[in-house]
Each structure stands twice: as C-alpha cells, then as structure tokens.
Design a protein around this motif. Structure first.
Motif, mmCIF file in Angstrom:
data_model
loop_
_atom_site.group_PDB
_atom_site.id
_atom_site.type_symbol
_atom_site.label_atom_id
_atom_site.label_comp_id
_atom_site.label_asym_id
_atom_site.label_seq_id
_atom_site.Cartn_x
_atom_site.Cartn_y
_atom_site.Cartn_z
ATOM 1 N N ILE A 169 45.808 40.388 54.349
ATOM 2 C CA ILE A 169 44.374 40.567 54.118
ATOM 3 C C ILE A 169 43.674 39.216 54.128
ATOM 4 N N ASN A 170 44.338 38.171 53.639
ATOM 5 C CA ASN A 170 43.785 36.821 53.767
ATOM 6 C C ASN A 170 43.570 36.465 55.235
ATOM 7 N N LYS A 171 44.553 36.766 56.070
ATOM 8 C CA LYS A 171 44.452 36.475 57.505
ATOM 9 C C LYS A 171 43.297 37.268 58.124
ATOM 10 N N TRP A 172 43.211 38.550 57.778
ATOM 11 C CA TRP A 172 42.122 39.394 58.302
ATOM 12 C C TRP A 172 40.765 38.844 57.875
ATOM 13 N N PHE A 173 40.654 38.428 56.614
ATOM 14 C CA PHE A 173 39.384 37.904 56.096
ATOM 15 C C PHE A 173 38.961 36.654 56.864
ATOM 16 N N MET A 174 39.895 35.773 57.134
ATOM 17 C CA MET A 174 39.570 34.540 57.846
ATOM 18 C C MET A 174 39.181 34.809 59.294
ATOM 19 N N GLU A 175 39.764 35.833 59.882
ATOM 20 C CA GLU A 175 39.493 36.155 61.276
ATOM 21 C C GLU A 175 38.258 37.029 61.470
ATOM 22 N N ASN A 176 37.713 37.546 60.380
ATOM 23 C CA ASN A 176 36.581 38.469 60.474
ATOM 24 C C ASN A 176 35.442 38.060 59.535
ATOM 25 N N PRO A 177 34.851 36.896 59.768
ATOM 26 C CA PRO A 177 33.759 36.460 58.882
ATOM 27 C C PRO A 177 32.595 37.439 58.912
ATOM 28 N N GLY A 178 32.037 37.680 57.732
ATOM 29 C CA GLY A 178 30.885 38.561 57.616
ATOM 30 C C GLY A 178 31.219 40.015 57.368
ATOM 31 N N ARG A 179 32.490 40.381 57.476
ATOM 32 C CA ARG A 179 32.852 41.790 57.271
ATOM 33 C C ARG A 179 33.267 42.094 55.840
ATOM 34 N N ALA A 180 33.437 41.072 55.030
ATOM 35 C CA ALA A 180 33.795 41.270 53.622
ATOM 36 C C ALA A 180 33.271 40.093 52.814
ATOM 37 N N ALA A 181 32.948 40.352 51.561
ATOM 38 C CA ALA A 181 32.509 39.308 50.629
ATOM 39 C C ALA A 181 33.547 39.163 49.527
ATOM 40 N N LEU A 182 33.618 37.967 48.950
ATOM 41 C CA LEU A 182 34.526 37.727 47.835
ATOM 42 C C LEU A 182 33.742 37.717 46.526
ATOM 43 N N ASP A 183 34.363 38.277 45.514
ATOM 44 C CA ASP A 183 33.743 38.379 44.191
ATOM 45 C C ASP A 183 33.989 37.077 43.427
ATOM 46 N N TYR A 184 33.317 36.003 43.859
ATOM 47 C CA TYR A 184 33.577 34.673 43.325
ATOM 48 C C TYR A 184 33.321 34.561 41.827
ATOM 49 N N ASP A 185 32.359 35.309 41.297
ATOM 50 C CA ASP A 185 31.996 35.179 39.881
ATOM 51 C C ASP A 185 32.640 36.241 38.999
ATOM 52 N N GLN A 186 33.594 36.994 39.548
ATOM 53 C CA GLN A 186 34.263 38.059 38.796
ATOM 54 C C GLN A 186 33.248 39.046 38.214
ATOM 55 N N GLU A 187 32.321 39.458 39.039
ATOM 56 C CA GLU A 187 31.329 40.439 38.615
ATOM 57 C C GLU A 187 31.878 41.859 38.640
ATOM 58 N N ILE A 188 32.928 42.083 39.415
ATOM 59 C CA ILE A 188 33.563 43.402 39.485
ATOM 60 C C ILE A 188 35.017 43.328 39.042
ATOM 61 N N PHE A 189 35.745 42.354 39.585
ATOM 62 C CA PHE A 189 37.183 42.255 39.337
ATOM 63 C C PHE A 189 37.526 40.926 38.652
ATOM 64 N N ALA A 190 38.250 41.002 37.545
ATOM 65 C CA ALA A 190 38.836 39.811 36.938
ATOM 66 C C ALA A 190 40.338 39.852 37.159
ATOM 67 N N SER A 191 40.948 38.683 37.261
ATOM 68 C CA SER A 191 42.385 38.607 37.500
ATOM 69 C C SER A 191 42.974 37.446 36.714
ATOM 70 N N SER A 192 44.159 37.665 36.175
ATOM 71 C CA SER A 192 44.845 36.591 35.451
ATOM 72 C C SER A 192 45.741 35.773 36.361
ATOM 73 N N ALA A 193 45.722 36.037 37.674
ATOM 74 C CA ALA A 193 46.562 35.291 38.613
ATOM 75 C C ALA A 193 46.303 33.796 38.485
ATOM 76 N N CYS A 194 47.368 33.025 38.279
ATOM 77 C CA CYS A 194 47.300 31.564 38.123
ATOM 78 C C CYS A 194 46.441 31.156 36.928
ATOM 79 N N GLN A 195 46.252 32.057 35.972
ATOM 80 C CA GLN A 195 45.413 31.744 34.814
ATOM 81 C C GLN A 195 46.034 32.183 33.490
ATOM 82 N N SER A 196 47.270 32.659 33.515
ATOM 83 C CA SER A 196 47.922 33.005 32.252
ATOM 84 C C SER A 196 47.957 31.762 31.365
ATOM 85 N N GLY A 197 47.562 31.921 30.137
ATOM 86 C CA GLY A 197 47.458 30.793 29.220
ATOM 87 C C GLY A 197 46.039 30.286 29.077
#
Length: 305
Positions: A169-197
C-alpha cells in the motif's frame, strides 16, 4: 441500549465497518465490544485458519468491498489490535473534510519490504499536519468509498510476492498521488506503532475525547500494531469507559523498556522513527553492548597478562 441510543442519536450516518479475521479470539472480542458500545456490528471477512497471509487476505477484502455499492462509505481496520474509542456518528464528516476518496492511517515508522527502502523513504511525500512524526502510512486503518478501496486493493503489486500489505500500500500510495490522503494529525486513526512508551506523553483525555497532544487530533480508533499490552493498558486507562483487557505478559514489560529507549528521540525531535529509531537501536542495543564486552575483555586480558 448502546451509548448513541442513550444520547438520542441514530446510526444513519455511520460508515460500514469491515475487518479481517482468521478466527475468534480475545482481540476480536475486544474490537467487537468497542463497536457494540455504539450499536455497530462489523462485517467480518473470514480468511480461514491458519491465516493465509496478507496478500491473500487483501484479495479477500477487495472482493468483499467490490460487492458493496461503489459509493458506500466504508471504514476498514484491523481487528485483533484495534478499538473504537469515539462515537462514529461524526466519522463521515471528518472523512469528507479531507476531500479525498481514501484516507489512510499514519505512523512514524516506514514499512518497506521491497528493495530500496532508504531511497523509497527519501522519495516519500514530506510529513504534513502539525507534527513531523506521522509521515508514513499505516495499513491497519483506512476509510473511503467501497469502490475506491476495492480499486486500491485490486491495484496492489501482488506480483512482487512480498507478503506485506503495508509495503504494497505504501508503494501504491507513492505511485498514485492524489488518490489518497494521509491522516497526519490522527483525526481519525491513532496508532502506537513506533510509539510504545510515549502514550502517556502523546495522549490526554480532555473530558470528552482522547486527544493527541502534538496535533490536537481526536481519533475515533486506536491501533496497537505488534501489540504491547502494557502500552494498551496505559491508553485504555485514560478512557472513562471499560473495554476488555488482555493480561500484560512479562515479555510486554521487557519489550516496553526497549521501546522507551528507541522511541524517545522521535518524540524529542518531532521526527519520523525511520531511520532515527534504527540508528538509536544500532547504538543502544548493538554498538554499546559490543563496546562494553570488548572493554571487559580487554580488562580481563590485562589482568591475566
């Protein structure tokens, strides 16, 4: 009666919830319990057990989405390590504010099991939003129309035979600009990836919602990839309602200590975890121990000599 009914709300504007699962289990039960608080029953796409792998699962998910009305709003999340923490009645409006067919979750880490990881990370779009940490997408949560999501999953590079949905999906996102947005401010999805602690520094309950202290985002979901149950406990302890807990294991506590060391520079410098976390891990867990052992060996040699 669920919480929305108690508050006089309706489910008319709530997206369809879809997830994947290979079997029943405590994580899936917790996910369902978090949805049931708001009267939501998810579509569970059963992959069968043993789990057939991420590529096969993505094909199954895509086939399920292709059978839905193309314009129906759908939110996909992982099941065993995700909880819904906010009434989804406002989720559709938050999605529409992105003005994109698809909105994907984010995280500080960069998953790329294809060749050329460093080069790919440099070519990745720069972080947006109010924090520099959440530059890269996380495939554990996304929302969009069924047609757009089915098209995305159908266009993944399955021929690569890399059994990692996040890489593809990372590869698809890079190859298809404008077809998806990232939730940079965690307005919908929060994740503990690389943030435990860091969860008790990055999140606070403001009396109404769990809020990211860096971005101000008030996420609807919390995702615990490669779940550290101590991290999960700290997040769930902030919430004013109860959800099923998974018992904290000794390995969760050991791993948590290592996560605290690895993730601190990401927090201090407000930077993505890749490649910063890899550098910290190399120094803290390889070079320093090797140096200490070499020093002890030298002292022992001197003592003997």
């Amino acid at each position: 009666m669920n919480e929305r009914e108690q508050q006089g709300g309706t489910a008319a504007s709530v997206p369809r919830f879809v997830t994947l699962a290979s079997h029943e289990g405590p994580g899936l039960a917790r996910y369902r319990a978090s949805l049931a608080r708001f009267g939501v029953e998810p579509d569970v796409v059963w992959t069968g057990k043993p789990y057939p792998g991420h590529l096969a699962a993505m094909r199954m998910l895509g086939e399920h989405l292709a059978r839905l009305p193309a314009d129906e709003l759908v939110v996909y999340t992982d099941a065993f390590d995700v909880v819904l923490i906010r009434d989804p009645a406002e989720l559709a409006a938050r999605y529409r504010a992105f003005a994109s067919p698809i909105v994907l979750s984010t995280e500080p880490g960069f998953t790329w099991k294809l060749p050329g990881r460093l080069a790919a990370s440099r070519a990745y779009p720069p972080a947006g939003g109010k924090s520099g940490m959440y530059r890269y997408l996380n495939s554990g949560g996304y929302v969009g129309t069924a047609g757009a999501l089915a098209a995305m999953l159908g266009e993944l590079d399955y021929a690569s035979a890399v059994d990692c949905d996040q890489s593809l999906i990372n590869k698809w996102f890079m190859e298809n600009p404008g077809r998806a947005a990232l939730d940079y401010d965690q307005e919908i999805f929060a994740s503990s990836a690389c943030q435990s602690g860091l969860e008790r520094k990055l999140y606070r309950f403001d009396g109404t919602h769990l809020t990211n202290t860096r971005t101000g985002g008030k996420p609807f979901f919390f995702h615990f990839p490669a779940e550290n149950r101590l991290c999960t406990k700290h997040v769930l302890d902030m919430l004013p309602f109860e959800l099923p807990r998974l018992p904290v294991r000794p390995r969760d506590r050991r791993k948590y200590i290592l996560n605290v060391i690895e993730s601190r520079p990401t927090f201090w410098f407000d930077r993505p975890a890749y490649p910063l976390e890899d550098i910290v891990g190399l120094i803290a867990f390889r070079l320093l121990p090797a140096g200490a052992l070499a020093g002890l060996g030298y002292l022992a040699w001197r003592a003997i000599g």
